[in-house]
Write an enzyme that holds these catalytic residues in place. Sequence first.
Site, PDB file in Angstrom:
ATOM      1  N   PRO A 132       0.788  -1.236   0.000  1.00 29.85           N
ATOM      2  CG  PRO A 132      -0.992  -1.602   1.468  1.00 29.85           C
ATOM      3  CD  PRO A 132       0.292  -2.197   1.005  1.00 29.85           C
ATOM      4  CB  SER A 136       8.575   2.619  -8.189  1.00 22.26           C
ATOM      5  OG  SER A 136       7.467   2.874  -9.022  1.00 22.26           O
ATOM      6  CD1 TRP A 160      -0.908  -1.421  -6.077  1.00 27.67           C
ATOM      7  CD2 TRP A 160      -2.991  -1.589  -6.883  1.00 27.67           C
ATOM      8  NE1 TRP A 160      -1.546  -0.242  -5.819  1.00 27.67           N
ATOM      9  CE2 TRP A 160      -2.846  -0.314  -6.298  1.00 27.67           C
ATOM     10  CE3 TRP A 160      -4.230  -1.935  -7.453  1.00 27.67           C
ATOM     11  CZ2 TRP A 160      -3.872   0.617  -6.268  1.00 27.67           C
ATOM     12  CZ3 TRP A 160      -5.249  -1.005  -7.418  1.00 27.67           C
ATOM     13  CH2 TRP A 160      -5.072   0.247  -6.836  1.00 27.67           C
ATOM     14  CD  GLU A 253      15.680  -8.172 -17.098  1.00 30.62           C
ATOM     15  OE1 GLU A 253      15.880  -9.095 -17.913  1.00 30.62           O
ATOM     16  OE2 GLU A 253      16.607  -7.590 -16.500  1.00 30.62           O
ATOM     17  NE  ARG A 256      10.001  -2.848 -15.771  1.00 28.02           N
ATOM     18  CZ  ARG A 256      10.914  -2.770 -14.828  1.00 28.02           C
ATOM     19  NH1 ARG A 256      12.125  -3.255 -15.029  1.00 28.02           N
ATOM     20  NH2 ARG A 256      10.639  -2.194 -13.667  1.00 28.02           N
ATOM     21  NE  ARG A 281     -19.833  10.538 -38.909  1.00 33.03           N
ATOM     22  CZ  ARG A 281     -21.054  10.970 -38.616  1.00 33.03           C
ATOM     23  NH1 ARG A 281     -22.105  10.239 -38.957  1.00 33.03           N
ATOM     24  NH2 ARG A 281     -21.205  12.118 -37.999  1.00 33.03           N
ATOM     25  CG  HIS A 351     -14.631   5.566 -33.098  1.00 34.21           C
ATOM     26  ND1 HIS A 351     -13.322   5.190 -33.308  1.00 34.21           N
ATOM     27  CD2 HIS A 351     -15.385   4.473 -33.394  1.00 34.21           C
ATOM     28  CE1 HIS A 351     -13.274   3.932 -33.682  1.00 34.21           C
ATOM     29  NE2 HIS A 351     -14.512   3.474 -33.752  1.00 34.21           N
ATOM     30  N   GLY A 352     -15.395  10.282 -33.015  1.00 25.43           N
ATOM     31  CA  GLY A 352     -16.253  11.407 -32.654  1.00 25.43           C
ATOM     32  C   GLY A 352     -17.123  11.090 -31.453  1.00 25.43           C
ATOM     33  CD  GLU A 376       4.604  -6.266 -14.603  1.00 26.97           C
ATOM     34  OE1 GLU A 376       5.413  -6.071 -13.685  1.00 26.97           O
ATOM     35  OE2 GLU A 376       3.849  -7.236 -14.637  1.00 26.97           O
TER      36      GLU A 376
END
Length: 398
Positions: A132, A136, A160, A253, A256, A281, A351-352, A376
Site C-alpha cells: 500500500p 516503485s 495490486w 523483465e 515488461r 463514416r 470515432h467522434g 510493471e
Amino acid sequence: MARLAQTAGLTDIQEEILATVRTFVDKEIIPHAQTLEHGDTYPADIVEGMKEMGLFGLTIPEEYGGLGESLLTYALVVEQIARGWMSVSGVINTHFIVAHMLKQHGTPEQKQKYLPRMAAGEVRGSFSMSEPELGSDVAAIRTRAAKSDSGYTINGQKMWLTNGGTSNLTAVLVKTDEGAEKAHQNLTTFLVEKPEGYGEVLPGLTIPGKIDKMGYKGVDTTEMVFDGFEIAADQILGGVSGQGFRHMMDGVEVGRVNVAARACGIAIRAFELAIEYSQQRRTFGKAIAEHQAIAFKLAEMATKVEAAHLMMVNAARLKDSGQRNDVEAGMAKLIASEYCAEVTQESFRIHGGYGYSKEYEIERLMREAPFLLIGEGTSEIQKTIISRGLLRDYQSRG
C-alpha cells in the site's frame, strides 16, 4: 492478412500457434469482450478454452508437460489476446511470470511439484511485490517473514495482486533478516499455495474482495493480507533466502515485455477500429478517411503501432538469447505503453461522439490503455532504468 505488426523469421510452429490464437481471439474473445467487461465478469469460458489450447503451458519446458516455446512466442500470443481483450491477457500474464521464475530459479523439487500442473492450468500463478505505501521502491518492502519453529511466519500487507482471488500459487516478495547492508539483499520470494476465493482462505492469510477499477475489468485485482501466516522453509523459491530481489527482477523483465505486448495488442485493435470506422463514416460527400486530417492521423497511428511492435519483438528476442535486456525491455515497455495511449486516443477522436458511447469498443480501450502506463513500472521508472543502463554502457573514460 493485416499488414501491420508482422514478425519476420518465425518458425512454422510459431506461425501455426499464432494463427490458432488469432482465430480464437476473433471468434471467442472479441464477440464477448464488451458484455463481460461491462459486467466485470470473469471470462471463465475463455479461460477454459485457453487451457484446452495448452496456452498455460506455452513457455513451460516439454519435460514438464508444456510446449517449450520462447518468450517471443509468448509475447506474440499475448499481443493477439490483448487485441481481443486486455483482461484475458492479464489472466495468463502473472501465470507466465511465475512459471518463468520457477523454470529459471526453482529447485528440482519445486519444478517437479508445480510446473506440470501449471502447464495443464490446474495450478494458476500470481505474483506480488507491491504494498500500500510502497510504490516503485521495492527495497522498502515492509511485509516480513521471521523464522519460526516450523519455518517462517509472515506478517504484512501486499497490494495490486492481479489474479489474487483466482490463482492458487502466489510468488510473494517479503523481507527476511539476512543481515545484509543493502536492503534488496534482505528480500526473499516465497511460493504461497492457497485455495481460490476471497476472505480468510487459510489461517493467517486473507484475500479481501476485488478492487473496483476504471478499466481492466473481469480479471480480479486484490490485496493479500498476512497475519501470523505459517509457511515452510522449503517454499522459498530456489531454496535460498535473500535472493528474492534478483528472482523478481528477472520475472519483471518478462513482465515488461508482456506489458509492451499488451500495449501493442490494444494499439492494433484501436487502429483496426479507426481505419474501419473512417471508411464507413461519411462527411461532406466522402468517407472521412479521404479527408487529409484523418488520413494523416491513420498514418501516424500505423507508424506508432509498427515501431512499438518491433521494439517489443527485439526485447523478447534478446531475453530468449540469454542476453541482459533490462534496457531494451524498459524501452519497449515505455514506447509501447505511451504509443498505445496516443493511438487509442486518436482512434477515439476519429470515432467522434460515438467513441463516448459504451456501444462502441473504443470506449473500453480508452479505459484500458492508461493501465499500461503504470503496470510493471511507470514510464518514469522505465526512463530511470534506461538511463542507468546507458550510463553503464557509455561510461565516460575521462
